[in-house]
Structure formats: structure tokens, C-alpha cells
Motif scaffolding. Structure first.
Motif, PDB file in Angstrom:
ATOM      1  N   UNK A  48       0.785  -1.265  -0.218  1.00  0.00           N
ATOM      2  CA  UNK A  48      -0.372   0.292   0.052  1.00  0.00           C
ATOM      3  C   UNK A  48       0.780   1.122  -0.050  1.00  0.00           C
ATOM      4  N   UNK A  49       2.416   0.745   0.498  1.00  0.00           N
ATOM      5  CA  UNK A  49       2.978   2.522   0.605  1.00  0.00           C
ATOM      6  C   UNK A  49       3.856   1.972  -0.690  1.00  0.00           C
ATOM      7  N   UNK A  50       3.580   1.916  -1.861  1.00  0.00           N
ATOM      8  CA  UNK A  50       4.342   1.405  -2.723  1.00  0.00           C
ATOM      9  C   UNK A  50       5.356   2.965  -3.956  1.00  0.00           C
ATOM     10  N   UNK A  51       4.124   3.651  -3.704  1.00  0.00           N
ATOM     11  CA  UNK A  51       3.898   4.594  -4.694  1.00  0.00           C
ATOM     12  C   UNK A  51       4.365   6.106  -4.126  1.00  0.00           C
ATOM     13  N   UNK A  52       4.788   5.719  -2.437  1.00  0.00           N
ATOM     14  CA  UNK A  52       4.878   6.667  -1.585  1.00  0.00           C
ATOM     15  C   UNK A  52       6.418   6.301  -1.414  1.00  0.00           C
ATOM     16  N   UNK A  53       6.506   5.016  -1.943  1.00  0.00           N
ATOM     17  CA  UNK A  53       8.499   4.870  -1.337  1.00  0.00           C
ATOM     18  C   UNK A  53       9.246   5.597  -1.662  1.00  0.00           C
ATOM     19  N   UNK A  54      10.567   5.812  -1.849  1.00  0.00           N
ATOM     20  CA  UNK A  54      11.770   6.273  -2.139  1.00  0.00           C
ATOM     21  C   UNK A  54      12.057   4.909  -2.965  1.00  0.00           C
ATOM     22  N   UNK A  55      13.146   5.660  -4.325  1.00  0.00           N
ATOM     23  CA  UNK A  55      13.867   5.332  -4.924  1.00  0.00           C
ATOM     24  C   UNK A  55      14.312   3.657  -4.630  1.00  0.00           C
ATOM     25  N   UNK A  56      14.637   4.012  -3.328  1.00  0.00           N
ATOM     26  CA  UNK A  56      15.737   3.156  -2.465  1.00  0.00           C
ATOM     27  C   UNK A  56      14.977   1.973  -1.829  1.00  0.00           C
ATOM     28  N   UNK A  57      14.134   2.723  -1.223  1.00  0.00           N
ATOM     29  CA  UNK A  57      13.100   2.152  -0.252  1.00  0.00           C
ATOM     30  C   UNK A  57      12.334   0.582  -1.378  1.00  0.00           C
ATOM     31  N   UNK A  98      21.773   6.212  -1.464  1.00  0.00           N
ATOM     32  CA  UNK A  98      22.524   7.117  -2.042  1.00  0.00           C
ATOM     33  C   UNK A  98      22.922   6.463  -3.552  1.00  0.00           C
ATOM     34  N   UNK A  99      23.292   5.080  -3.060  1.00  0.00           N
ATOM     35  CA  UNK A  99      23.495   4.948  -5.142  1.00  0.00           C
ATOM     36  C   UNK A  99      22.484   4.519  -5.259  1.00  0.00           C
ATOM     37  N   UNK A 100      21.600   3.924  -4.882  1.00  0.00           N
ATOM     38  CA  UNK A 100      20.019   3.232  -5.317  1.00  0.00           C
ATOM     39  C   UNK A 100      19.759   4.196  -6.044  1.00  0.00           C
ATOM     40  N   UNK A 101      19.646   5.352  -5.567  1.00  0.00           N
ATOM     41  CA  UNK A 101      19.011   6.494  -5.734  1.00  0.00           C
ATOM     42  C   UNK A 101      19.199   7.510  -6.893  1.00  0.00           C
ATOM     43  N   UNK A 102      20.918   7.020  -7.416  1.00  0.00           N
ATOM     44  CA  UNK A 102      21.716   7.720  -8.327  1.00  0.00           C
ATOM     45  C   UNK A 102      22.087   9.184  -8.133  1.00  0.00           C
ATOM     46  N   UNK A 103      21.881   8.920  -6.239  1.00  0.00           N
ATOM     47  CA  UNK A 103      23.329  10.101  -6.002  1.00  0.00           C
ATOM     48  C   UNK A 103      24.348   9.976  -5.887  1.00  0.00           C
ATOM     49  N   UNK A 104      24.838   8.692  -6.035  1.00  0.00           N
ATOM     50  CA  UNK A 104      26.087   8.434  -5.598  1.00  0.00           C
ATOM     51  C   UNK A 104      26.280   7.139  -6.814  1.00  0.00           C
ATOM     52  N   UNK A 105      27.613   7.252  -7.798  1.00  0.00           N
ATOM     53  CA  UNK A 105      27.496   6.569  -8.425  1.00  0.00           C
ATOM     54  C   UNK A 105      29.145   5.865  -8.799  1.00  0.00           C
ATOM     55  N   UNK A 125      33.293   8.081  -1.088  1.00  0.00           N
ATOM     56  CA  UNK A 125      34.301   8.841  -0.144  1.00  0.00           C
ATOM     57  C   UNK A 125      34.303   9.841   0.573  1.00  0.00           C
ATOM     58  N   UNK A 126      34.126  10.797  -0.015  1.00  0.00           N
ATOM     59  CA  UNK A 126      33.597  12.230   0.596  1.00  0.00           C
ATOM     60  C   UNK A 126      32.790  12.267   0.686  1.00  0.00           C
ATOM     61  N   UNK A 127      31.436  11.179   0.097  1.00  0.00           N
ATOM     62  CA  UNK A 127      30.113  11.517   1.763  1.00  0.00           C
ATOM     63  C   UNK A 127      29.715  11.295   3.149  1.00  0.00           C
ATOM     64  N   UNK A 128      30.824  10.247   2.873  1.00  0.00           N
ATOM     65  CA  UNK A 128      31.400   9.732   3.894  1.00  0.00           C
ATOM     66  C   UNK A 128      31.868  10.392   5.453  1.00  0.00           C
ATOM     67  N   UNK A 129      32.775  11.016   4.712  1.00  0.00           N
ATOM     68  CA  UNK A 129      33.824  12.183   4.988  1.00  0.00           C
ATOM     69  C   UNK A 129      32.540  13.730   5.138  1.00  0.00           C
ATOM     70  N   UNK A 130      31.733  13.558   4.696  1.00  0.00           N
ATOM     71  CA  UNK A 130      31.185  15.161   4.715  1.00  0.00           C
ATOM     72  C   UNK A 130      30.134  14.707   5.963  1.00  0.00           C
ATOM     73  N   UNK A 131      29.545  13.428   5.601  1.00  0.00           N
ATOM     74  CA  UNK A 131      28.013  13.549   6.430  1.00  0.00           C
ATOM     75  C   UNK A 131      28.098  12.594   8.096  1.00  0.00           C
ATOM     76  N   UNK A 132      29.847  12.124   7.671  1.00  0.00           N
ATOM     77  CA  UNK A 132      29.600  11.246   8.735  1.00  0.00           C
ATOM     78  C   UNK A 132      31.551  11.469   9.524  1.00  0.00           C
TER      79      UNK A 132
END
Length: 458
Positions: free
Chosen positions: A337-346, A424-431, A437-444
Motif C-alpha cells: 500500500x506504500x509502494x507509490x510513496x516509497x523512495x527509490x532506494x526503499x 544514495x547509490x540506489x537513488x543515483x546520487x552516488x556512483x 568516500x567524500x560523502x561519508x567524510x562530509x556526512x559522518x
């Protein structure tokens, strides 16, 4: 190949001076024009005589007059385990059934009619000469086949008192062949239904599983309910009766009606775990039913249902693997029932769940048994076609070793970081690994903690 092997056994036994016939379900199926799953033989040769003639034979119930003759290895490899041997049973008369399942004493016989008299139903009580084509029918089996009737041989109460499992088998055969159960036979089941508890949980499970996987689950469970057997073997399903549902979502009626309609919409043949998942998907509704100001609600029925389903799987001695899949089907059936509202990664993680085809088949059956809309089902089928495997389950950009190299200490945070990177990879934001690595250093960022020196440090 099994049929030819069985015929060769019969011919060999006859050459040695014994009577020998095909018997039971294989005769029934051959007369119905169906391919038997296996072949059984009945003979006046004793188990020892059979084993003397066929050295490769091994006894599985010699005290009951039963031995198995395995097919040649080259032929057996191409068959299912259940079809890799032919069962040969000596004509016999059973005396006493004090445990309600097995005869206390077996007396071998030379009379095929005496052997048939101990069997369960008329349609299973015929013998066939596969060479000459003669059918030995001492119990009216052919007439009942033609009329579509399940009838106990002789006195129905006596047959069921001998072996309580026969009550479930009567229901299964009636559902499978779409036959009716002869009134006296059905009345005997109703009278003795409470005694089904003497049968092992494993045998009950196996009979119910066949009912759920042979394409006639709805008919089987209606008969189980009408006969009184359902209340004994699965009281949790009986409790669904009369539990109303919000008509705007379930115009079909109560939870029991809905569940049986779901069974009616399953594929045939149906995987065992899918059949049980369908039966139990709403088992949490009866205990969570409430009438809210706006409509009928079933608060937390999924989690409650998972717990009840787990109890049932444990009681019926399901394997850990089957239990895990059945519980997964119950736990995830509302997520569609939530499929149409799921993020692409979910959504991608949802679609790649183990044995997702069973989840999707349950959703389809669930939808057809309620509002009838298949828009989510069709959307998922489109997504499965559109998204290539490498996008659905790409190779990880980072591993735990990469996080250690960045200065992170192994621990619970690892899972969170890697999961966030995967999203982020599944949503196409990281490839790429570099971007990850840059993403982790920035966010974590690695925290620099200066520990104050305490007196105990010396």
C-alpha cells in the motif's frame, strides 16, 4: 518410467506364481486419465518373499507388509524423491487400532478383497491388472468416481476410528477432485472431528499443506469448517468468522470470507510457503478488531499476526526456512500500500526481498479478494522490467574496511553509514567509490574525542 518399472515388478511376481496388481491412488488417477505421482503394488507375496525376488528391496514397514523397490539409479535421478521407488504391500487384514493411526496387528492374506476392505475410500480401493486391463472393484469405486463421491469403505465411523488422519484426507480428496463427501461419511467426520488431535502435528501440517497448494484451498477450508475439523486443527482461522471489515476496503465480507477468496486467487500449483502465508496473512485481525469513530480498524494487526503465525508454525513443526518465509509474507503484505510513496532506494530494497515473487503473488490475490484493483501489482511488474539487475542490486561502493581506513571504529554505526551510502547509490546520487568516500567524510566526520585524565590513570 515409474509405471513401466511397476509393471515389470508385477510381471516378475506373477512369473513366480504370486498375484500382483496396481492398487490405490495410482489406479484412481489412471481411470481419471491423470498421471499418477507414484505407483503402489499389492500382492499375496510376503515381504520376505518379495525381498528374496528383488535383492535391492528394502523394508520400510515389513511389520505392516510394506517394502520398497527402488528404481534403477539412471531412471531415479530424473524423478522427485517421492517417485524413486515402488511400494509393494502384501494383502493383509488389520486388527485393532488402539492409537487411532496404526494397526495393532497385521495378518497377511491371499485374498485381494480382504485387503481392499481395510482401505480408506472407495475411489482408492480398486486394483488394476496393468497387463490385461482388468479392474478389481469390490467396493463400488468406479461408480463413485463417475458420480464424484468420496465414500468410506464399509462403515465410515470404523474407518475413521482406525486412522483419524483419514478425516483430513477425505476433505483433501473432495477439494482436489471437486467431489462431494457422501452424507454418512461426512456425518462420521463431524462426529469424530475432535479426535483428530491424536494425529501428529507433522501429519496434520502435511495434509493442510496439500490442501493449500493443489489449487482448491477455498473448497478445502470450507469443508474443514463445516466438518468441525478446522476448529480442532487451526482454531485461529475459525476465529476469523464473523469479524467484519470496513466495506469501503473489503466489500467481500468478513475476514474468513476474504481469506478464502485469497486462497482462490493463488497460482496453481502454489508454493507451500505462499499457501500458508496467504492463509495466515490476516490472522492478526480478530484479536485487534475495534470499531473506531470513523470506521472498523485493526490496529497493529500485522505485528500481532506475525506472533500468532509464529506460534502456529512452531506448533505444526515447520522448518526454520519455511517459518521464516511464511512470517515474512505476513509481515510485509501491507507494505504494498506504500509502494507509490516509497523512495527509490526503499522500493528497490523491497523488490529484491528473498522470494519476492511470493510476496507479489500474495498481493495480487489479496487485491483480487478485496477491492479488485491491480494498479500497484502492474506498477511493480513494470518496475521489475524497467530496472536492470545491476541497478536493483549494485555492487557496494564501500565496505567496512573503507570506513576503518577513514578512521571509523567498528561498531553499530558501521551499519548505519553503509546503509545510508547504499540508499544514495540506489537513488543515483552516488556512483563511484571516490564520491562515496567524500560523502561519508562530509556526512559522518570522525569525531575527535579527548579523554580527560582521571586519578585512576596513575
Amino acid at each position: 518410467m515409474t509405471k513401466n518399472f511397476a509393471i515389470s515388478i508385477i510381471q516378475t511376481l506373477r512369473q513366480q506364481g504370486f498375484q500382483a496388481y496396481l492398487v490405490g491412488g495410482c489406479v484412481r488417477d489412471l481411470l481419471l486419465g491423470r498421471d499418477p505421482k507414484d505407483y503402489d503394488i499389492s500382492t499375496d507375496a510376503t515381504p520376505q518373499q518379495v525381498m528374496n525376488i528383488f535383492p535391492e528391496t528394502y523394508a520400510v514397514g515389513a511389520q505392516f507388509g510394506v517394502v520398497l523397490i527402488p528404481l534403477p539409479q539412471a531412471d531415479a535421478d530424473a524423478l522427485s524423491p517421492d517417485s524413486r521407488a515402488v511400494e509393494v504391500a502384501t494383502f493383509r487384514k488389520d486388527v485393532g487400532y488402539s492409537d487411532g493411526r496404526h494397526p495393532d496387528e497385521v495378518r497377511f492374506s491371499r485374498d485381494p478383497q480382504e485387503d481392499v476392505a481395510r482401505r480408506d475410500f472407495t475411489i482408492n480401493g480398486m486394483m488394476l491388472d496393468p497387463v490385461g486391463g482388468e479392474v478389481l472393484d469390490f467396493v463400488g469405486g468406479r461408480a463413485d468416481l463417475a458420480a464424484g463421491i468420496i465414500r468410506a469403505i464399509g462403515n465410515a465411523e470404523t474407518r475413521f476410528a482406525e486412522d483419524k488422519l483419514r478425516m483430513l484426507r477425505a476433505v483433501r480428496f473432495a477439494a482436489r477432485f471437486e467431489y462431494s463427501i457422501e452424507p454418512a461419511t461426512f456425518e462420521a467426520i463431524r462426529k469424530l472431528a475432535a479426535e483428530i488431535v491424536v494425529v501428529s502435528h507433522e501429519r496434520v501440517r502435511d495434509e493442510l499443506s496439500l490442501m493449500l497448494t493443489e489449487g482448491h484451498g477455498r473448497r478445502a477450508f470450507l469443508l474443514l469448517d463445516e466438518s468441525g475439523l478446522l476448529a480442532q486443527v487451526l482454531p485461529e482461522i475459525t476465529r476469523m468468522k464473523g469479524v467484519e471489515q470496513p466495506p469501503e476496503f473489503h466489500p467481500e465480507g468478513d475476514v474468513f470470507t476474504h481469506t478464502l477468496m485469497v486462497l482462490d486467487n493463488l497460482p496453481n500449483p502454489c508454493p507451500l510457503t505462499l499457501g500458508w502465508g496467504a492463509l495466515l496473512h490476516d490472522v492478526g485481525k480478530p484479536p485487534t478488531f475495534r470499531v473506531a469513530p470513523d470506521r472498523i480498524r485493526f490496529d497493529d494487526h500485522v505485528n500481532v499476526g506475525v506472533k500468532i503465525a509464529e506460534e502456529i508454525c512452531g506448533r505444526l513443526r515447520f522448518s526454520n526456512d519455511d517459518t521464516g518465509q511464511i512470517l515474512a509474507l505476513v509481515e510485509n503484505h501491507m507494505r504494498f500500500g506504500h509502494v507509490t510513496r516509497m523512495k527509490e532506494s526503499t522500493l528497490k530494497k523491497f523488490l529484491r526481498m528473498p522470494r519476492f515473487d511470493e510476496h507479489l503473488a500474495l498481493h495480487r490475490a489479496d487485491s483480487l479478494a478485496s477491492h479488485g484493483h491491480l494498479s500497484v501489482y502492474e506498477l511493480i511488474r513494470e518496475k521489475q522490467t524497467e530496472i536492470p539487475p545491476e541497478k536493483m542490486r549494485p555492487a557496494p561502493l564501500l565496505t567496512g574496511d573503507d570506513l576503518i581506513a577513514l578512521g571509523h571504529c567498528p561498531g553499530p554505526e558501521f551499519k548505519k553509514i553503509l546503509s545510508t551510502v547504499e540508499d544514495a547509490q540506489l537513488e543515483g546520487r552516488l556512483s563511484s567509490q571516490e564520491a562515496a568516500l567524500e560523502y561519508v567524510q562530509r556526512e559522518f566526520p570522525v569525531a575527535t574525542v579527548t579523554r580527560l585524565k582521571s586519578p585512576s590513570d596513575g
